[in-house]
Design an enzyme around this catalytic site. Structure first.
Site, PDB file in Angstrom:
ATOM      1  N   ASN A 143      43.899  -1.632  10.756  1.00 57.17           N
ATOM      2  CA  ASN A 143      42.853  -1.657  11.782  1.00 57.17           C
ATOM      3  C   ASN A 143      43.443  -1.882  13.171  1.00 57.17           C
ATOM      4  O   ASN A 143      42.903  -1.400  14.169  1.00 57.17           O
ATOM      5  CB  ASN A 143      41.850  -2.771  11.463  1.00 57.17           C
TER       6      ASN A 143
ATOM      7  N   GLU B 140      51.588  -4.991   9.342  1.00 53.64           N
ATOM      8  CA  GLU B 140      50.575  -4.813  10.402  1.00 53.64           C
ATOM      9  C   GLU B 140      50.674  -5.972  11.378  1.00 53.64           C
ATOM     10  O   GLU B 140      51.005  -7.103  10.995  1.00 53.64           O
ATOM     11  CB  GLU B 140      49.169  -4.770   9.769  1.00 53.64           C
TER      12      GLU B 140
ATOM     13  N   TYR C 215      41.607  -2.077  -2.828  1.00 52.13           N
ATOM     14  CA  TYR C 215      41.883  -3.500  -3.036  1.00 52.13           C
ATOM     15  C   TYR C 215      41.013  -4.018  -4.179  1.00 52.13           C
ATOM     16  O   TYR C 215      39.887  -3.556  -4.356  1.00 52.13           O
ATOM     17  CB  TYR C 215      41.546  -4.296  -1.769  1.00 52.13           C
TER      18      TYR C 215
ATOM     19  N   ASN D  29      43.822   5.407  11.097  1.00 55.24           N
ATOM     20  CA  ASN D  29      43.608   4.499   9.972  1.00 55.24           C
ATOM     21  C   ASN D  29      42.124   4.345   9.681  1.00 55.24           C
ATOM     22  O   ASN D  29      41.346   4.072  10.605  1.00 55.24           O
ATOM     23  CB  ASN D  29      44.186   3.113  10.310  1.00 55.24           C
ATOM     24  N   GLU D  30      41.738   4.551   8.433  1.00 53.23           N
ATOM     25  CA  GLU D  30      40.366   4.272   7.959  1.00 53.23           C
ATOM     26  C   GLU D  30      39.311   4.691   8.972  1.00 53.23           C
ATOM     27  O   GLU D  30      38.422   3.897   9.330  1.00 53.23           O
ATOM     28  CB  GLU D  30      40.217   2.786   7.606  1.00 53.23           C
TER      29      GLU D  30
ATOM     30  N   GLU E 118      47.510   1.728   1.193  1.00 49.22           N
ATOM     31  CA  GLU E 118      47.096   0.320   1.162  1.00 49.22           C
ATOM     32  C   GLU E 118      46.553   0.051  -0.230  1.00 49.22           C
ATOM     33  O   GLU E 118      45.540   0.641  -0.636  1.00 49.22           O
ATOM     34  CB  GLU E 118      46.007   0.016   2.192  1.00 49.22           C
TER      35      GLU E 118
ATOM     36  N   GLN F 258      49.970  -6.462   2.101  1.00 54.96           N
ATOM     37  CA  GLN F 258      50.977  -6.167   3.101  1.00 54.96           C
ATOM     38  C   GLN F 258      52.278  -6.820   2.668  1.00 54.96           C
ATOM     39  O   GLN F 258      52.381  -7.195   1.509  1.00 54.96           O
ATOM     40  CB  GLN F 258      50.485  -6.643   4.462  1.00 54.96           C
TER      41      GLN F 258
HETATM   42  O1  AHR Z   1      45.358  -4.593   5.054  1.00 60.21           O
HETATM   43  C1  AHR Z   1      44.324  -5.219   5.739  1.00 60.21           C
HETATM   44  C2  AHR Z   1      43.315  -4.227   6.331  1.00 60.21           C
HETATM   45  O2  AHR Z   1      42.654  -3.577   5.289  1.00 60.21           O
HETATM   46  C3  AHR Z   1      43.897  -3.091   7.154  1.00 60.21           C
HETATM   47  O3  AHR Z   1      44.094  -3.438   8.479  1.00 60.21           O
HETATM   48  C4  AHR Z   1      42.850  -2.039   7.037  1.00 60.21           C
HETATM   49  O4  AHR Z   1      43.358  -0.752   7.154  1.00 60.21           O
HETATM   50  C5  AHR Z   1      42.195  -2.310   5.709  1.00 60.21           C
HETATM   51  O5  AHR Z   1      40.806  -2.324   5.798  1.00 60.21           O
END
Ligand code: AHR
Length: 506
Positions: free
Chosen positions: A72, A27, A244, A172-173, A292, A349
């Site tokens: 994002n 990203e 995450y 995305n999201e 992700e 990432q």
């Molecule tokens: O990976 C970091 C961020 O986490 C990304 O930009 C977003 O898609 C997610 O919230």
């Protein structure tokens, strides 16, 4: 010592591993691109300005697909800013990370770099501030051969052949209030369907990922997927999942069982996809793109209001420990155990930003402990995932309830018949004796079998990390060979450890 047992039988197949399960994510965030993969003045820079030292670590990591350019970031990105002569590219405010984007790297540079490191790009289109028109123009730029405005512009910029990018993310999201242009499931579903239809008109061979929830804890989780899929089902191929994990308040047992949460998340999304399939009388199945996932100490991340429009700032550069690496290895086991439906995965990432690879501007590049289970699983976890159902002890956790101490999966290489077992001992104190019954694996019984047991653990200091000064403080080690006797193998998994056991013939 605790005891557990499992049986490996090639007849019990979960599914083929799609190599794209081992993807990662680049990203425009912090120093992932700038001074991460790209740093023109660096002593190791190639003729394109990309760091050779980082590129080599990426190659060794084994990431067949790389999601780009966000995250994002993509929800405010004008892809056209990143093409053409560099001196004419605009500098822009990146609202997502309150940074300055120089646009020195754009789609042409990224695709070229991907190919040099042996990966395929997975492009995301902006459905936050843009929409159908920008998405179809970008696809025409990347995938149309020639003879049109955008394809001829690509040729003029030095790429006569189309890039043939297969995998595309529709935004995305879009469920997250932090996302530029966030929206409701129905509105997103309509926009995603319209964008998908136009993109398929440009190139019918592409595969499309629709945004699922940005986490299983979102208030709209479940209804978001069902509502969005009701609009898009026949037009998309995958639903995305983002997840995450971190250790909360010293509760390590729960953290070590993070994969239990990922299992439940995946199984809930599969159930929702199949509900929409049944309700809509659709034939095809929607598969999953966990695009992700990682350990991310989000509680340490400063709030956005404290960021101050810097260029390539040091953002979310988490340092990972042995414990984090064991969790990453366990999350990979969860993805493999769902290989029948999870076809794409992206470790988020790749460099510096919550990443397995770190680099210093003008300085060295090195790998974090999390790099090792990922690289070994990507290298050896290819073929068919076999269903193994371990029996053994359990432990109680505050966040996930009762969980098994042992988690495992086995992958059989289709040509050689080699079997690789990936296993985690989640117990922090006790080793675990594991009996593996291989009697159904004809090739591995009777003949000459070579067994190798690789382990990542550190009984003395599970919080050990790698640094620029000590880049090899944490590396996997080889335990003694594994003997197969009468079709059975016995192993000992150290406490709090990730293990890979490879059994080959000849
Ligand atoms: O990976 C970091 C961020 O986490 C990304 O930009 C977003 O898609 C997610 O919230």
């Amino acid at each position: 010592m605790h005891h557990a047992a499992l049986t490996i039988d090639p007849a019990f197949r979960i599914g083929e591993v799609d190599p794209r399960l081992y993807g990662s994510f680049v990203e425009h965030l912090g120093r992932c691109v700038y001074t991460g993969i790209y740093e023109p003045g660096h002593p190791s820079a190639d003729e394109h300005g990309f760091r050779r030292d980082v590129a080599e670590l990426v190659r060794q990591l084994g990431v067949p697909v790389l999601r780009y350019p966000g995250g994002n970031f993509v929800s405010g990105y004008n892809w056209e800013d990143g093409i053409g002569p560099r001196t004419e590219r605009p500098r822009r405010l990146d609202l997502a990370w309150r940074s300055i984007e120089s646009n020195e790297v754009g789609v042409d540079e990224f695709v070229g770099w991907c190919r040099r490191v042996g990966s395929e790009p997975m492009m995301a289109v902006n459905l936050g501030t843009r929409g159908v028109d920008a998405a179809r123009s970008l696809l025409e730029y990347t995938n149309h051969p020639s003879g049109t405005y955008w394809s001829d512009l690509r040729r003029k910029h030095g790429s006569p052949d189309p890039y043939g990018i297969k995998l595309w993310c529709l935004g995305n999201e879009m469920d997250g209030p932090w996302q530029t242009g966030f929206t409701t499931a129905r509105e997103y579903g309509r926009l995603a369907a319209q964008t998908a239809q136009a993109m398929r008109q440009v190139d019918p061979s592409i595969e499309l990922v629709a945004c699922g929830s940005s986490g299983s804890g979102m208030p709209t989780f479940g209804t978001w997927e069902a509502t969005m899929l009701a609009e898009t089902y026949d037009l998309v191929d995958y639903v995305s999942l983002h997840s995450y994990y971190q250790e909360h308040d010293g509760d390590r047992d729960s953290f070590l069982a993070s994969a239990v949460d990922l299992d439940r998340f995946i199984e809930s999304v599969v159930a929702t996809c199949d509900h929409v399939r049944a309700a809509g009388k659709h034939r095809k199945r929607i598969n999953l793109s966990v695009d992700e996932w990682n350990v991310w100490y989000q509680s340490r991340f400063v709030g956005q209001e404290r960021l101050d429009w810097a260029e390539a700032p040091r953002l979310i550069e988490d340092t990972y420990s042995v414990v984090d690496a064991v969790v990453v290895g366990d999350l990979l086991i969860s993805l493999l155990r769902h290989a029948d439906r999870v076809k794409v995965g992206c470790l988020a990432q790749l460099v510096n930003v919550i990443a397995p690879i770190r680099s210093e501007p003008g300085g060295p590049a090195w790998v974090q402990p999390t790099y090792h289970p990922f690289a070994l699983t990507s290298r050896h976890g290819r073929g068919t995932v076999l269903r193994v159902e371990p029996t053994g002890p359990v432990q109680e956790t505050a966040r996930h309830g009762e969980v098994p101490k042992l988690t495992a999966t086995a992958v059989r290489h289709d040509e050689s018949g080699a079997v690789t077992l990936f296993a985690v001992n989640r117990d922090q104190r006790e080793p675990l004796a594991l009996d593996v019954d291989l009697r159904a694996c004809g090739d591995l019984v009777g003949g000459e079998v070579t067994g190798e047991h690789v382990v990542l653990h550190d009984d003395a200091d599970p919080e050990a990390t790698n640094t620029a000064e000590a880049p090899e403080r944490v590396t996997p080690s080889r335990l003694g060979g594994v003997t197969v006797d009468g079709g059975r193998a016995s192993l000992v998994l150290p406490p709090l450890s990730w293990n890979m056991i490879r059994l080959t013939t000849g």
